[in-house]
Write a protein that holds these residues in place. Structure first.
Motif, mmCIF file in Angstrom:
data_model
loop_
_atom_site.group_PDB
_atom_site.id
_atom_site.type_symbol
_atom_site.label_atom_id
_atom_site.label_comp_id
_atom_site.label_asym_id
_atom_site.label_seq_id
_atom_site.Cartn_x
_atom_site.Cartn_y
_atom_site.Cartn_z
ATOM 1 N N PHE A 147 0.846 -1.192 0.000
ATOM 2 C CA PHE A 147 0.000 0.000 0.000
ATOM 3 C C PHE A 147 0.882 1.241 0.000
ATOM 4 C CE2 PHE A 147 -3.285 -2.720 2.350
ATOM 5 C CZ PHE A 147 -3.864 -3.096 1.155
ATOM 6 N N PHE A 148 1.977 1.180 0.744
ATOM 7 C CA PHE A 148 2.927 2.284 0.783
ATOM 8 C C PHE A 148 3.518 2.512 -0.604
ATOM 9 C CE2 PHE A 148 7.148 4.075 1.316
ATOM 10 C CZ PHE A 148 6.988 5.012 2.312
ATOM 11 N N LEU A 149 3.933 1.445 -1.235
ATOM 12 C CA LEU A 149 4.527 1.534 -2.564
ATOM 13 C C LEU A 149 3.533 2.069 -3.585
ATOM 14 C CD1 LEU A 149 6.899 0.785 -4.507
ATOM 15 C CD2 LEU A 149 5.851 -1.455 -4.733
ATOM 16 N N GLY A 150 2.289 1.626 -3.482
ATOM 17 C CA GLY A 150 1.305 1.989 -4.496
ATOM 18 C C GLY A 150 0.591 3.281 -4.234
ATOM 19 N N LEU A 151 0.613 3.779 -2.986
ATOM 20 C CA LEU A 151 -0.185 4.955 -2.664
ATOM 21 C C LEU A 151 0.655 6.214 -2.487
ATOM 22 C CD1 LEU A 151 -2.685 3.345 -0.150
ATOM 23 C CD2 LEU A 151 -3.106 3.967 -2.508
ATOM 24 N N SER A 469 -9.667 5.604 2.801
ATOM 25 C CA SER A 469 -8.365 4.943 2.692
ATOM 26 C C SER A 469 -7.370 5.581 3.661
ATOM 27 C CB SER A 469 -7.845 5.066 1.250
ATOM 28 O OG SER A 469 -6.567 4.489 1.131
ATOM 29 N N GLY A 470 -6.656 4.751 4.387
ATOM 30 C CA GLY A 470 -5.668 5.235 5.340
ATOM 31 C C GLY A 470 -6.168 5.295 6.770
ATOM 32 N N ALA A 471 -7.461 5.037 6.981
ATOM 33 C CA ALA A 471 -8.012 5.115 8.336
ATOM 34 C C ALA A 471 -7.359 4.113 9.273
ATOM 35 C CB ALA A 471 -9.525 4.892 8.302
ATOM 36 N N PHE A 472 -7.072 2.907 8.759
ATOM 37 C CA PHE A 472 -6.481 1.888 9.626
ATOM 38 C C PHE A 472 -4.992 2.131 9.859
ATOM 39 C CE2 PHE A 472 -10.505 -0.078 8.901
ATOM 40 C CZ PHE A 472 -10.722 -0.838 10.032
ATOM 41 N N ASP A 473 -4.358 2.906 8.982
ATOM 42 C CA ASP A 473 -2.995 3.349 9.269
ATOM 43 C C ASP A 473 -3.004 4.340 10.433
ATOM 44 O OD1 ASP A 473 -1.774 1.817 7.341
ATOM 45 O OD2 ASP A 473 -1.927 3.359 5.793
ATOM 46 N N GLU A 474 -4.012 5.222 10.444
ATOM 47 C CA GLU A 474 -4.152 6.171 11.559
ATOM 48 C C GLU A 474 -4.414 5.415 12.861
ATOM 49 O OE1 GLU A 474 -6.975 9.328 10.791
ATOM 50 O OE2 GLU A 474 -6.530 9.249 8.648
ATOM 51 N N ALA A 506 -14.351 9.542 12.614
ATOM 52 C CA ALA A 506 -13.964 10.711 11.816
ATOM 53 C C ALA A 506 -13.633 10.334 10.374
ATOM 54 C CB ALA A 506 -12.769 11.411 12.461
ATOM 55 N N ALA A 507 -13.370 9.053 10.153
ATOM 56 C CA ALA A 507 -12.979 8.594 8.813
ATOM 57 C C ALA A 507 -14.138 8.003 8.023
ATOM 58 C CB ALA A 507 -11.865 7.554 8.937
ATOM 59 N N VAL A 508 -15.323 7.928 8.610
ATOM 60 C CA VAL A 508 -16.465 7.303 7.932
ATOM 61 C C VAL A 508 -16.895 8.123 6.724
ATOM 62 C CG1 VAL A 508 -18.903 6.667 8.169
ATOM 63 C CG2 VAL A 508 -17.288 6.148 10.016
ATOM 64 N N VAL A 509 -17.044 7.450 5.581
ATOM 65 C CA VAL A 509 -17.481 8.127 4.349
ATOM 66 C C VAL A 509 -18.867 7.677 3.905
ATOM 67 C CG1 VAL A 509 -15.148 8.594 3.531
ATOM 68 C CG2 VAL A 509 -16.242 6.427 2.919
ATOM 69 N N SER A 510 -19.320 6.519 4.373
ATOM 70 C CA SER A 510 -20.669 6.060 4.036
ATOM 71 C C SER A 510 -21.129 5.031 5.068
ATOM 72 C CB SER A 510 -20.728 5.458 2.628
ATOM 73 O OG SER A 510 -19.772 4.433 2.462
ATOM 74 N N LYS A 511 -22.459 4.945 5.240
ATOM 75 C CA LYS A 511 -23.035 4.046 6.235
ATOM 76 C C LYS A 511 -24.145 3.221 5.599
ATOM 77 C CE LYS A 511 -22.486 7.633 9.797
ATOM 78 N NZ LYS A 511 -23.204 8.412 10.849
ATOM 79 N N PHE A 512 -24.247 1.968 6.082
ATOM 80 C CA PHE A 512 -25.281 1.071 5.581
ATOM 81 C C PHE A 512 -25.811 0.235 6.749
ATOM 82 C CE2 PHE A 512 -21.922 1.788 2.512
ATOM 83 C CZ PHE A 512 -22.619 2.307 1.428
#
Length: 529
Positions: A147-151, A469-474, A506-512
């Motif tokens: 992910f680091f390499l690709g992002l 994307s990146g929330a779990f890195d935080e 704080a990182a939520v972008v959509s809910k279902f």
């Protein structure tokens, strides 16, 4: 406890394995005798055994413990008291690698994880023809590298603008020009990379650019490192959820998990490392430590670590095939009857030593009413639901969960971070697909949960929240800042820490939510046939 032998001699190694596993009981008794004899004068053992060093006294008088029970001793040693509180010799950590690493050793001392990872990956690309194996402690840490390499071109790096591409500022630019990026300032990283980045290499840069500019990253590992023979990492238990991503990126390379090693001691080896990950088993090596096992019955698993009178403790050679156990280890380095916390399932025997499959951690991760969802169950139901993402070129890159107690009725919440199999495509999950994922999770949970869902006053509809994307890195950075080890970090499958929850929210972008109530009669009918 092992006889002297040449570790480079395969026949000698196999001979020792055969002898040790064939004589498992005798070896275990000898290990315990040696541990007690060596450490008899420690404060810890004197307090319980009063000089009685036989096996019967050991089992009768020494309690089964967790870290909190030993913490005061460890803190006292850390604060300068003598090692002989719990052990007969000083604590010295020696890390010896028979493995040959591509990146120089001095890089591993860099405290800046971004600089270290960048330079290690750069070393790997510069020596792509010499890489025969890629490994990491866990499947998750292996994927973080990619992910680091690709992002790099998707997010700001040390203040750089978002629109500066990977080709200009990243590793390929370093390879093309023969100069390391200006933001690499750590002396150890600079010293290490200078051994390999010796001049411009536009041919290699062009080849890497060609592979990385393709539409999909499928098989990118095999394409970047054509001579790699396997990927080695822990991919059992909670790491099993990353197998689909590993298979996607690795282009058919075998996934190998050769050892079962805990922080407390080495435990077992996978004697069939090329088997499918779903059937990985580890043979316990009787000479590694003295092993006992607490039988784990799912209906009686505790939410904490308190022992009850109902626990059955058995020796290594007495475990039963198909049963679940938690290892209890006694080591040469000062742990006595120490609960490891893992849950292992016996799959068979190699000679007289049992073989185990790693199931998960010994804890309930979610519970509202009478329901108890264990880590193993949660992993299974999420894996089942994510099959619905595959036709849409989406992957689950990481997840966690919690119980929302602020609502009535309380309900389960899942946090999913999603990625696309196609490069540079915005992740926009179809609401209908995500709602179906919610329902699939609920349908896959046990009958107690499903019965609770029939009455909305007991358990409310499951909620699925997609995070950016990146929330779990935080989330990882948060736990590392509180003392977790980067190399040993594993995403918690349930979060209760309020600050960690705030990061995810704080990182939520959509809910279902699940709009249908799962049935339970049909499941009960099927299970009774």
């Amino acid at each position: 406890m092992l006889p002297r032998f040449d570790p480079t001699n395969h026949k000698a190694c196999l001979s020792v394995l055969e002898d040790t596993t064939s004589n498992a009981k005798q070896v275990q008794d000898s290990v315990l005798e040696a541990i007690l004899s060596c450490n008899a004068q420690t404060e810890y053992l004197r307090g319980f055994l009063s000089g009685q060093l036989d096996k019967q006294s050991f089992k009768k008088n020494l309690p089964i413990v967790t870290y909190e029970d030993c913490r005061s001793y460890i803190d006292r040693i850390a604060n300068g008291e003598s090692f002989n509180l719990i052990c007969d010799r000083p604590f010295i950590v020696l890390l010896t690698r028979d493995k040959v690493q591509i990146s120089p050793h001095e890089m591993t001392t860099c405290e800046d994880t971004t600089q270290r990872m960048f330079c290690q990956l750069l070393c790997g690309l510069l020596q792509r023809e010499n890489v025969s194996r890629l490994d990491a402690p866990f499947a998750s840490s292996f994927l973080k590298g990619f992910f680091f390499l690709g992002l790099l071109h998707l997010s700001p790096l040390l203040g750089r603008a978002r629109d500066v591409t990977w080709r200009i500022t990243g590793m390929n630019s370093n390879i093309r020009t023969g100069r390391v990026s200006d933001w690499i300032t750590d002396a150890q990283c600079l010293s290490g990379i200078s051994k390999f980045l010796t001049g411009p290499n536009p041919e290699l840069a062009g080849l890497i650019e060609q592979e990385c500019s393709k539409t999909s990253w499928e098989g990118i590992v095999k394409r970047l490192w054509p001579k790699a023979k396997c990927i080695e990492a822990i991919i059992t238990g909670s790491m099993a959820q990353y197998i689909p991503m590993l298979e996607f990126y690795c282009g058919g390379l075998p996934l190998v998990s050769s050892l079962y090693v805990s922080s407390e001691c080495s435990i077992g080896v996978n004697i069939d490392p090329l088997s499918k990950p779903c059937v990985f088993s580890y043979t316990i090596i009787p000479s590694m430590a003295y092993f006992e096992f607490l039988e784990v019955k799912k209906d009686h698993q505790e939410t904490g670590h308190d022992l009850t009178e109902n626990h059955v403790v058995v020796d290594l050679v007495d475990v039963k095939i198909g049963h679940d156990y938690e290892p209890v280890v006694t080591t040469f380095s000062g742990l006595y009857r120490y609960r490891v916390g893992d849950v292992l399932r016996v799959t068979g025997y190699y000679n007289n030593a049992p073989k185990f499959r790693f199931v998960g951690r010994q804890k309930v991760v979610l519970s509202i009413d009478m329901d108890k969802t264990y880590e193993e169950d949660l992993l299974k139901v999420v894996a089942n639901a994510t099959l619905l993402l595959e036709p849409h070129d989406l992957m689950l890159t990481d997840f966690t969960s919690r119980v929302d107690s602020s609502s009535f009725p309380r309900h389960y919440v899942l946090y999913w971070e999603l990625g696309s199999k196609v490069k540079d495509v915005k992740v926009e999950p179809d609401p209908k697909v995500m709602e179906k994922c919610c329902f699939t999770v609920e349908e896959s949970l046990d009958s107690v949960y499903r019965k609770g869902r029939r009455n909305d006053k007991n358990i409310g509809p499951l909620e699925l929240k997609v995070v950016r994307s990146g929330a779990f890195d935080e989330l990882m950075s948060f736990f590392v800042s509180r003392g977790s080890s980067v190399s040993q970090y594993k995403t918690p499958r349930s979060v209760t820490n309020e600050d960690a929850v705030k990061i995810l929210e704080a990182a939520v972008v959509s809910k279902f939510v699940s709009r249908k109530i799962p049935s339970w009669e049909l499941h009960e009918l099927h299970s009774s046939r």
